[in-house]
Design a protein around this motif. Structure first.
Motif, short mmCIF file in Angstrom:
data_model
loop_
_atom_site.label_atom_id
_atom_site.label_comp_id
_atom_site.label_asym_id
_atom_site.label_seq_id
_atom_site.Cartn_x
_atom_site.Cartn_y
_atom_site.Cartn_z
N GLY A 195 14.30 -26.26 28.60
CA GLY A 195 13.13 -25.69 28.19
C GLY A 195 12.27 -26.41 27.15
N THR A 196 13.07 -26.63 25.95
CA THR A 196 12.74 -27.55 25.03
C THR A 196 11.96 -28.63 25.27
N GLU A 197 12.48 -29.49 26.24
CA GLU A 197 12.15 -30.83 26.60
C GLU A 197 10.74 -30.69 27.12
N VAL A 198 10.74 -29.72 28.12
CA VAL A 198 9.40 -29.54 28.51
C VAL A 198 8.22 -28.87 27.85
N LYS A 199 8.44 -28.33 26.72
CA LYS A 199 7.59 -27.99 25.86
C LYS A 199 7.02 -29.24 24.82
N SER A 200 8.08 -29.92 24.43
CA SER A 200 7.73 -31.23 23.62
C SER A 200 6.99 -32.03 24.48
N LEU A 201 7.42 -32.37 25.98
CA LEU A 201 6.56 -32.96 26.76
C LEU A 201 5.38 -32.88 26.76
N ARG A 202 4.95 -31.32 26.96
CA ARG A 202 3.69 -30.96 26.95
C ARG A 202 2.80 -30.99 25.78
N GLU A 203 3.53 -31.21 24.61
CA GLU A 203 2.67 -31.66 23.47
C GLU A 203 2.67 -33.17 23.30
N GLY A 204 3.07 -34.07 24.45
CA GLY A 204 2.90 -35.37 24.39
C GLY A 204 3.92 -36.15 23.82
N LYS A 205 5.02 -35.70 23.35
CA LYS A 205 5.99 -36.31 22.30
C LYS A 205 7.04 -37.02 23.06
N ALA A 206 6.69 -38.01 23.49
CA ALA A 206 7.69 -38.80 24.31
C ALA A 206 7.65 -40.35 24.43
N ASN A 207 8.58 -41.05 24.29
CA ASN A 207 8.52 -42.22 24.06
C ASN A 207 9.55 -43.01 25.28
N ILE A 208 9.00 -44.03 25.89
CA ILE A 208 9.71 -44.54 27.03
C ILE A 208 9.95 -45.94 27.17
N ARG A 209 9.28 -46.68 25.95
CA ARG A 209 9.33 -48.03 25.54
C ARG A 209 10.59 -48.66 25.85
N GLU A 210 11.55 -48.15 25.12
CA GLU A 210 13.05 -49.01 25.27
C GLU A 210 13.76 -48.15 26.35
N SER A 211 13.37 -47.40 27.13
CA SER A 211 14.36 -46.78 28.30
C SER A 211 14.46 -47.61 29.52
N TYR A 212 15.41 -47.17 30.08
CA TYR A 212 15.60 -47.79 31.60
C TYR A 212 16.48 -46.78 32.37
N ALA A 213 16.79 -47.04 33.59
CA ALA A 213 17.60 -46.16 34.36
C ALA A 213 18.63 -46.70 34.90
N GLU A 214 19.81 -45.92 35.19
CA GLU A 214 20.98 -46.70 35.66
C GLU A 214 21.61 -45.74 36.67
N VAL A 215 22.27 -46.36 37.92
CA VAL A 215 22.97 -45.57 38.82
C VAL A 215 24.51 -45.49 38.54
N ARG A 216 25.02 -44.22 38.47
CA ARG A 216 26.36 -44.05 38.08
C ARG A 216 26.54 -42.80 38.94
N ALA A 217 27.93 -43.11 39.66
CA ALA A 217 28.50 -42.07 40.50
C ALA A 217 27.53 -41.28 41.55
N ASN A 218 26.63 -41.89 42.18
CA ASN A 218 25.58 -40.97 43.23
C ASN A 218 24.56 -40.48 42.49
N ASN A 219 24.29 -40.69 41.12
CA ASN A 219 23.34 -40.15 40.47
C ASN A 219 22.54 -41.38 39.73
N VAL A 220 21.13 -41.01 39.28
CA VAL A 220 20.20 -41.95 38.48
C VAL A 220 20.06 -41.43 37.43
N TRP A 221 20.32 -41.83 36.23
CA TRP A 221 20.14 -41.35 34.78
C TRP A 221 19.20 -42.28 34.00
N LEU A 222 18.46 -41.47 33.52
CA LEU A 222 17.18 -42.08 32.60
C LEU A 222 18.10 -42.17 31.03
N VAL A 223 17.96 -43.37 30.53
CA VAL A 223 18.74 -43.85 29.42
C VAL A 223 17.78 -44.11 28.37
N ASN A 224 17.94 -43.70 27.15
CA ASN A 224 17.21 -44.10 25.95
C ASN A 224 15.85 -43.64 25.89
#
Length: 125
Positions: free
Chosen positions: A43-72
């Protein structure tokens, strides 16, 4: 900024509210394929995103145990959240179909291929 309001980040007529964008990705990487995925958030992540407080410049995704995870991916803490706040740099699960996950897992095992997020946005609310 054509077709986009500076104040809200909303694209005219598309029903999307842009939260974060990785503009450097198209310059730093050759984009072979684009895939849309959902993100599991608290819930707090959604509220923070609605305020535009996110940074994905250094992020990437990885596949682990049949799931995909957003890292960093940095989502700032929601100030009124108090003790119920989230960890800003925690891993977040991406929601994809099983066949897409398998396909991405095979592709990322090839040398030089990485999953990079291009943007985070809300669609239709």
């Amino acid at each position: 900024m054509s077709n986009q309001s500076k104040k809200t980040g909303k694209k005219a007529g598309s029903g999307e509210l842009l939260v974060a964008q990785n503009r450097a990705a198209s310059y730093n990487y050759e984009l072979l394929e684009k895939i849309e995925a959902g993100i599991v958030l608290t819930g707090t992540e959604v509220k923070s995103l609605r305020e535009g407080k996110a940074n994905i410049r250094e992020s990437y995704a990885e596949v682990r145990a049949n799931n995909v995870w957003l890292v960093n991916c940095h989502i700032s803490q929601y100030l009124p959240g108090g003790p119920f706040n989230h960890e800003p740099l925690s891993r977040r699960r991406l929601l994809l179909h099983k066949q897409e996950i398998i396909k991405l897992g095979v592709k990322t095992q090839q040398k030089g291929l990485t999953l990079i997020p291009l943007r985070i946005y809300f669609r239709d609310g």
